[in-house]
Design a protein around this motif. Structure first.
Motif, PDB file in Angstrom:
ATOM      1  N   GLN A  42       0.820  -1.213   0.000  1.00  0.00           N
ATOM      2  CA  GLN A  42       0.000   0.000   0.000  1.00  0.00           C
ATOM      3  C   GLN A  42       0.853   1.262   0.000  1.00  0.00           C
ATOM      4  OE1 GLN A  42      -3.294  -0.007   2.878  1.00  0.00           O
ATOM      5  NE2 GLN A  42      -3.174  -2.234   2.955  1.00  0.00           N
ATOM      6  N   GLY A  43       2.108   1.149   0.464  1.00  0.00           N
ATOM      7  CA  GLY A  43       3.013   2.290   0.483  1.00  0.00           C
ATOM      8  C   GLY A  43       4.051   2.258  -0.615  1.00  0.00           C
ATOM      9  N   GLY A  44       3.781   1.527  -1.694  1.00  0.00           N
ATOM     10  CA  GLY A  44       4.700   1.511  -2.825  1.00  0.00           C
ATOM     11  C   GLY A  44       5.476   0.219  -2.954  1.00  0.00           C
ATOM     12  N   VAL A  45       6.113   0.055  -4.106  1.00  0.00           N
ATOM     13  CA  VAL A  45       6.777  -1.208  -4.438  1.00  0.00           C
ATOM     14  C   VAL A  45       8.303  -1.123  -4.474  1.00  0.00           C
ATOM     15  CG1 VAL A  45       4.787  -2.010  -5.754  1.00  0.00           C
ATOM     16  CG2 VAL A  45       6.598  -0.772  -6.936  1.00  0.00           C
ATOM     17  N   LYS A  46       8.864   0.084  -4.503  1.00  0.00           N
ATOM     18  CA  LYS A  46      10.312   0.220  -4.597  1.00  0.00           C
ATOM     19  C   LYS A  46      10.842   1.039  -3.429  1.00  0.00           C
ATOM     20  CE  LYS A  46      10.651  -0.153  -9.628  1.00  0.00           C
ATOM     21  NZ  LYS A  46      11.153   0.488 -10.878  1.00  0.00           N
ATOM     22  N   GLY A  47      11.737   0.445  -2.652  1.00  0.00           N
ATOM     23  CA  GLY A  47      12.342   1.122  -1.517  1.00  0.00           C
ATOM     24  C   GLY A  47      13.827   0.826  -1.458  1.00  0.00           C
ATOM     25  N   GLU A  48      14.554   1.629  -0.695  1.00  0.00           N
ATOM     26  CA  GLU A  48      15.995   1.429  -0.545  1.00  0.00           C
ATOM     27  C   GLU A  48      16.252   0.656   0.738  1.00  0.00           C
ATOM     28  OE1 GLU A  48      19.766   4.321   0.224  1.00  0.00           O
ATOM     29  OE2 GLU A  48      18.593   4.694  -1.597  1.00  0.00           O
ATOM     30  N   LEU A  49      16.996  -0.432   0.634  1.00  0.00           N
ATOM     31  CA  LEU A  49      17.279  -1.303   1.765  1.00  0.00           C
ATOM     32  C   LEU A  49      18.693  -1.058   2.279  1.00  0.00           C
ATOM     33  CD1 LEU A  49      16.625  -3.717   3.631  1.00  0.00           C
ATOM     34  CD2 LEU A  49      17.444  -5.223   1.795  1.00  0.00           C
ATOM     35  N   ASN A  50      18.812  -0.731   3.550  1.00  0.00           N
ATOM     36  CA  ASN A  50      20.108  -0.582   4.204  1.00  0.00           C
ATOM     37  C   ASN A  50      20.580  -1.964   4.635  1.00  0.00           C
ATOM     38  OD1 ASN A  50      22.275  -0.141   5.950  1.00  0.00           O
ATOM     39  ND2 ASN A  50      21.412   1.769   6.745  1.00  0.00           N
ATOM     40  N   ILE A  51      21.392  -2.585   3.803  1.00  0.00           N
ATOM     41  CA  ILE A  51      21.835  -3.950   4.075  1.00  0.00           C
ATOM     42  C   ILE A  51      22.715  -3.994   5.315  1.00  0.00           C
ATOM     43  CG2 ILE A  51      23.131  -5.911   3.149  1.00  0.00           C
ATOM     44  CD1 ILE A  51      22.215  -5.067   0.375  1.00  0.00           C
ATOM     45  N   GLY A  52      23.453  -2.900   5.552  1.00  0.00           N
ATOM     46  CA  GLY A  52      24.289  -2.856   6.744  1.00  0.00           C
ATOM     47  C   GLY A  52      23.465  -2.960   8.014  1.00  0.00           C
ATOM     48  N   ALA A  53      22.336  -2.242   8.054  1.00  0.00           N
ATOM     49  CA  ALA A  53      21.455  -2.307   9.215  1.00  0.00           C
ATOM     50  C   ALA A  53      20.854  -3.695   9.368  1.00  0.00           C
ATOM     51  CB  ALA A  53      20.351  -1.261   9.086  1.00  0.00           C
ATOM     52  N   LEU A  54      20.534  -4.318   8.245  1.00  0.00           N
ATOM     53  CA  LEU A  54      19.970  -5.667   8.276  1.00  0.00           C
ATOM     54  C   LEU A  54      20.995  -6.663   8.814  1.00  0.00           C
ATOM     55  CD1 LEU A  54      17.208  -6.914   7.324  1.00  0.00           C
ATOM     56  CD2 LEU A  54      18.419  -7.643   5.263  1.00  0.00           C
ATOM     57  N   LEU A  55      22.248  -6.528   8.341  1.00  0.00           N
ATOM     58  CA  LEU A  55      23.310  -7.414   8.803  1.00  0.00           C
ATOM     59  C   LEU A  55      23.600  -7.215  10.288  1.00  0.00           C
ATOM     60  CD1 LEU A  55      25.800  -7.096   5.814  1.00  0.00           C
ATOM     61  CD2 LEU A  55      24.617  -9.179   6.515  1.00  0.00           C
ATOM     62  N   ALA A  56      23.585  -5.956  10.718  1.00  0.00           N
ATOM     63  CA  ALA A  56      23.893  -5.670  12.118  1.00  0.00           C
ATOM     64  C   ALA A  56      22.892  -6.319  13.061  1.00  0.00           C
ATOM     65  CB  ALA A  56      23.920  -4.159  12.338  1.00  0.00           C
ATOM     66  N   LYS A  57      21.669  -6.468  12.597  1.00  0.00           N
ATOM     67  CA  LYS A  57      20.637  -7.074  13.436  1.00  0.00           C
ATOM     68  C   LYS A  57      20.440  -8.567  13.169  1.00  0.00           C
ATOM     69  CE  LYS A  57      18.045  -2.914  14.479  1.00  0.00           C
ATOM     70  NZ  LYS A  57      16.736  -2.248  14.565  1.00  0.00           N
ATOM     71  N   ARG A  58      21.220  -9.090  12.238  1.00  0.00           N
ATOM     72  CA  ARG A  58      21.060 -10.503  11.857  1.00  0.00           C
ATOM     73  C   ARG A  58      19.591 -10.794  11.558  1.00  0.00           C
ATOM     74  NH1 ARG A  58      24.276 -10.415  16.312  1.00  0.00           N
ATOM     75  NH2 ARG A  58      22.722 -11.326  17.707  1.00  0.00           N
ATOM     76  N   ALA A  59      18.986  -9.872  10.816  1.00  0.00           N
ATOM     77  CA  ALA A  59      17.543  -9.922  10.570  1.00  0.00           C
ATOM     78  C   ALA A  59      17.230 -10.592   9.235  1.00  0.00           C
ATOM     79  CB  ALA A  59      16.967  -8.508  10.594  1.00  0.00           C
ATOM     80  N   ALA A  60      15.967 -10.913   9.046  1.00  0.00           N
ATOM     81  CA  ALA A  60      15.511 -11.566   7.821  1.00  0.00           C
ATOM     82  C   ALA A  60      14.252 -10.890   7.308  1.00  0.00           C
ATOM     83  CB  ALA A  60      15.226 -13.049   8.074  1.00  0.00           C
ATOM     84  N   ILE A  61      14.106 -10.863   5.977  1.00  0.00           N
ATOM     85  CA  ILE A  61      12.920 -10.304   5.330  1.00  0.00           C
ATOM     86  C   ILE A  61      12.283 -11.376   4.456  1.00  0.00           C
ATOM     87  CG2 ILE A  61      12.013  -8.558   3.758  1.00  0.00           C
ATOM     88  CD1 ILE A  61      14.385  -6.796   4.451  1.00  0.00           C
ATOM     89  N   SER A  62      10.968 -11.544   4.594  1.00  0.00           N
ATOM     90  CA  SER A  62      10.208 -12.415   3.689  1.00  0.00           C
ATOM     91  C   SER A  62       9.097 -11.604   3.057  1.00  0.00           C
ATOM     92  CB  SER A  62       9.621 -13.621   4.431  1.00  0.00           C
ATOM     93  OG  SER A  62       8.711 -13.194   5.443  1.00  0.00           O
ATOM     94  N   ALA A  63       8.697 -11.991   1.870  1.00  0.00           N
ATOM     95  CA  ALA A  63       7.603 -11.315   1.175  1.00  0.00           C
ATOM     96  C   ALA A  63       6.792 -12.368   0.437  1.00  0.00           C
ATOM     97  CB  ALA A  63       8.146 -10.277   0.191  1.00  0.00           C
ATOM     98  N   THR A  64       5.488 -12.420   0.709  1.00  0.00           N
ATOM     99  CA  THR A  64       4.669 -13.470   0.116  1.00  0.00           C
ATOM    100  C   THR A  64       3.285 -12.962  -0.276  1.00  0.00           C
ATOM    101  OG1 THR A  64       3.590 -14.206   2.161  1.00  0.00           O
ATOM    102  CG2 THR A  64       5.742 -15.155   1.671  1.00  0.00           C
ATOM    103  N   THR A  65       2.670 -13.673  -1.210  1.00  0.00           N
ATOM    104  CA  THR A  65       1.238 -13.574  -1.470  1.00  0.00           C
ATOM    105  C   THR A  65       0.677 -14.998  -1.441  1.00  0.00           C
ATOM    106  OG1 THR A  65       1.488 -13.788  -3.875  1.00  0.00           O
ATOM    107  CG2 THR A  65       1.541 -11.549  -2.957  1.00  0.00           C
ATOM    108  N   LEU A  66      -0.619 -15.112  -1.263  1.00  0.00           N
ATOM    109  CA  LEU A  66      -1.246 -16.439  -1.263  1.00  0.00           C
ATOM    110  C   LEU A  66      -1.759 -16.840  -2.635  1.00  0.00           C
ATOM    111  CD1 LEU A  66      -3.429 -16.626   1.987  1.00  0.00           C
ATOM    112  CD2 LEU A  66      -1.627 -18.207   1.319  1.00  0.00           C
ATOM    113  N   ARG A  67      -2.298 -15.893  -3.363  1.00  0.00           N
ATOM    114  CA  ARG A  67      -3.080 -16.198  -4.554  1.00  0.00           C
ATOM    115  C   ARG A  67      -2.331 -17.029  -5.583  1.00  0.00           C
ATOM    116  NH1 ARG A  67      -6.355 -11.583  -8.027  1.00  0.00           N
ATOM    117  NH2 ARG A  67      -8.030 -12.968  -8.730  1.00  0.00           N
ATOM    118  N   ALA A  68      -1.065 -16.688  -5.841  1.00  0.00           N
ATOM    119  CA  ALA A  68      -0.326 -17.342  -6.924  1.00  0.00           C
ATOM    120  C   ALA A  68       0.416 -18.596  -6.490  1.00  0.00           C
ATOM    121  CB  ALA A  68       0.655 -16.344  -7.536  1.00  0.00           C
TER     122      ALA A  68
END
Length: 327
Positions: free
Chosen positions: A240-266
């Motif tokens: 709802q807030g758009g499809v293209k964003g800038e990801l700070n990979i350094g921040a992601l690595l520092a937190k040992r975090a994970a991102i998932s993105a899914t839909t059900l329909r397809a």
């Protein structure tokens, strides 16, 4: 039969209640006489011409419904004509009848009428698959739900509390936040007036959220990463807030975090069937026991689907908006 058709993409007025051919139950399918369907944001995108049904699926909108089995197709066992069911759909819920793969059927839970069960399949399958099967929310962890008063949000609050998690929500009005609190939300953030990152950090002694369920996409990407706890998991289910964003990979690595993105329909039939089976095993006892309930804002006659779409687009509702077929 009659169904809501979309002769041309456009605004809510593009939805037309019209006579169309009856669907046929194919191999591994059942035919359901629809009592009610429910409105989802994906239906609005389809109406606007931005979210086309997968090849071979119903051209009519509607990703969930409830009703009674009218016909059993070849190769189906375990169901009988007359069974009251609700179903996860690839499309076709805005209609008097729909053909459904048997693996996407669920019995109407004890204590719910057949019409109200239409509010369950899409939201429960979305929340359970993303928050629990993928992000593995555990007891004692903190879940942040954006859009806490939505159909997805109201279900996520209840399921997270049922497993012993702490829940933070964002919503845009006092009334919506109060409703979230009634459902069990612990941390209430008005996104129009407050910075959800700062508020969440303060409420969790600087830790942040272990899991974030996000319907906004690009607009919230950077702040969601800031709001994550170490080893946090961000589950993106909307844009709802758009499809293209800038990801700070350094921040992601520092937190040992994970991102998932899914839909059900397809998703393939096998994946949907596995999610539905997990929901029946883990969630249906909570619904039948009265611990989890669908939150329904209103029921609107299906021929008036345009009005239902206006309500959802205005975000004036709390929970789900149902479409009920004419008697």
């Amino acid at each position: 039969m009659y169904a809501i058709t979309i002769p041309e993409p456009g605004g809510p007025e593009a939805l037309v209640w019209d006579e169309v051919p009856d669907p046929v139950a194919g191999e591994g399918e059942v035919l359901v006489e629809v009592v009610a369907g429910a409105v989802n944001r994906a239906d609005i995108l389809q109406r606007q011409g931005f979210y086309h049904p997968p090849s071979g699926s119903s051209p009519y909108p509607g990703l969930e419904c409830s009703g009674r089995i009218a016909e059993i197709g070849p190769g189906v066992s375990g169901w009988a004509v007359g069974d009251e069911v609700c179903a996860l759909l690839t499309g076709g819920g805005y209609a008097e009848k729909v053909a459904v793969p048997a693996g996407q059927l669920l019995p109407v839970p004890d204590g719910l009428t057949v019409d109200r069960a239409a509010a369950l399949p899409e939201v429960v399958c979305t929340v359970w698959s993303n928050v629990f099967m993928i992000a593995h929310l555990r007891p004692g962890e903190t879940l942040l739900v954006h859009g806490g008063s939505s159909g997805i949000g109201t279900m996520a609050i209840q399921l997270a509390k049922a497993v012993g998690a702490k829940v933070a929500v964002t919503a845009g009005t006092k009334e919506k936040l109060e409703r979230c609190a009634e459902l069990g939300a612990d941390i209430l953030i008005n996104y129009r007036e407050q910075d959800f990152v700062a508020e969440l950090k303060q409420a969790t002694d600087g830790a942040g959220a272990d899991v974030i369920l996000d319907n906004m996409g690009a607009k919230y990407l950077d702040r969601n990463i800031q709001a994550l706890a170490v080893n946090g998991r961000l589950a993106i289910i909307g844009m709802q807030g758009g499809v293209k964003g800038e990801l700070n990979i350094g921040a992601l690595l520092a937190k040992r975090a994970a991102i998932s993105a899914t839909t059900l329909r397809a998703r393939p039939l096998e994946e949907k069937a596995a999610i539905v089976a997990a929901v029946r095993e883990h969630v249906w006892p909570l619904v039948s026991g009265g611990h989890v309930r669908p939150v329904i804002d209103r029921e609107i006659p299906m021929p008036d689907a345009a009005e239902a779409h206006r309500v959802v687009e205005d975000s004036s509702h709390i929970g789900k908006v149902l479409l009920v077929t004419p008697n």
